[in-house]
Design a protein around this motif. Structure first.
Motif, PDB file in Angstrom:
ATOM      1  N   ALA A  77      14.299   7.330   4.870  1.00 12.70           N
ATOM      2  CA  ALA A  77      13.518   6.070   5.455  1.00 12.70           C
ATOM      3  C   ALA A  77      12.540   6.896   6.539  1.00 12.70           C
ATOM      4  CB  ALA A  77      14.645   5.238   6.428  1.00 12.70           C
ATOM      5  N   PHE A  78      12.978   7.821   7.526  1.00 11.63           N
ATOM      6  CA  PHE A  78      12.385   8.512   8.379  1.00 11.63           C
ATOM      7  C   PHE A  78      11.089   9.215   7.594  1.00 11.63           C
ATOM      8  CE2 PHE A  78      11.306  12.103  10.999  1.00 11.63           C
ATOM      9  CZ  PHE A  78      10.845  11.770  11.999  1.00 11.63           C
ATOM     10  N   ASP A  85      -1.105   4.188   5.918  1.00 11.29           N
ATOM     11  CA  ASP A  85      -1.778   3.287   6.490  1.00 11.29           C
ATOM     12  C   ASP A  85      -3.176   3.518   6.910  1.00 11.29           C
ATOM     13  OD1 ASP A  85       0.725   2.012   6.852  1.00 11.29           O
ATOM     14  OD2 ASP A  85       1.404   2.521   8.857  1.00 11.29           O
ATOM     15  N   TYR A  96       9.486   8.405   4.992  1.00 12.88           N
ATOM     16  CA  TYR A  96       8.629   7.549   4.447  1.00 12.88           C
ATOM     17  C   TYR A  96       8.030   6.920   5.588  1.00 12.88           C
ATOM     18  CZ  TYR A  96       6.435   3.285   2.586  1.00 12.88           C
ATOM     19  OH  TYR A  96       5.487   2.584   2.281  1.00 12.88           O
ATOM     20  N   SER A  97       8.668   6.613   6.621  1.00 13.25           N
ATOM     21  CA  SER A  97       7.902   6.266   7.849  1.00 13.25           C
ATOM     22  C   SER A  97       6.917   7.082   8.319  1.00 13.25           C
ATOM     23  CB  SER A  97       8.958   5.759   8.945  1.00 13.25           C
ATOM     24  OG  SER A  97       8.280   5.201  10.007  1.00 13.25           O
ATOM     25  N   LYS A  98       7.038   8.373   8.240  1.00 12.47           N
ATOM     26  CA  LYS A  98       6.077   9.197   8.814  1.00 12.47           C
ATOM     27  C   LYS A  98       4.928   9.361   7.885  1.00 12.47           C
ATOM     28  CE  LYS A  98       6.921  12.493  11.351  1.00 12.47           C
ATOM     29  NZ  LYS A  98       6.317  13.009  12.619  1.00 12.47           N
ATOM     30  N   ASN A 143       2.920   6.208   8.113  1.00 10.39           N
ATOM     31  CA  ASN A 143       1.964   5.941   9.435  1.00 10.39           C
ATOM     32  C   ASN A 143       0.840   7.307   9.375  1.00 10.39           C
ATOM     33  OD1 ASN A 143       3.459   4.055  10.418  1.00 10.39           O
ATOM     34  ND2 ASN A 143       5.029   5.445  11.422  1.00 10.39           N
TER      35      ASN A 143
END
Length: 104
Positions: free
Chosen positions: A79-80, A91, A82-84, A87
């Motif tokens: 999850a971390f 995005d 993918y988030s990095k 972002n």
């Protein structure tokens, strides 16, 4: 504030959107394959490598228990990651597509 009509067909045909979709799909498939393999290593290991999974690490805590608990850590790491990536890259690509669409 009026809600502009969005031309979804034009967005879908946009090469930048297709590149975003391709990059995101490739990245997510990689994460999914890794997570599935890691997930199934637990029951396979418990069935076929019982001596390893019974190995005491500390007190009553054995390797199998630590491996099972590591699945939670791996889920958070995925999850971390993918988030990095989202972002930092996805995005920005999406915002560029939005800006082009709203400017047209």
């Amino acid at each position: 504030m009026s809600n502009p009509t969005i031309n979804w067909a034009a967005i879908d045909a946009n090469p930048k959107f297709q590149a975003l979709h391709r990059k995101k799909t490739f990245f997510l498939w990689g994460l999914m394959i890794f997570s599935i393999i890691y997930y199934f290593m637990l029951p396979i290991g418990a069935a076929y490598f019982q001596d390893l999974f019974k190995t005491k690490v500390w007190g009553v805590v054995n390797f199998g228990l630590l491996f099972a608990l590591s699945e939670f850590v791996v889920a958070w790491v995925i999850a971390f990651m993918y988030s990095k990536k989202a972002n930092a890259e996805f995005d920005a690509m999406a915002q560029e597509i939005i800006n082009e669409t709203q400017g047209a």
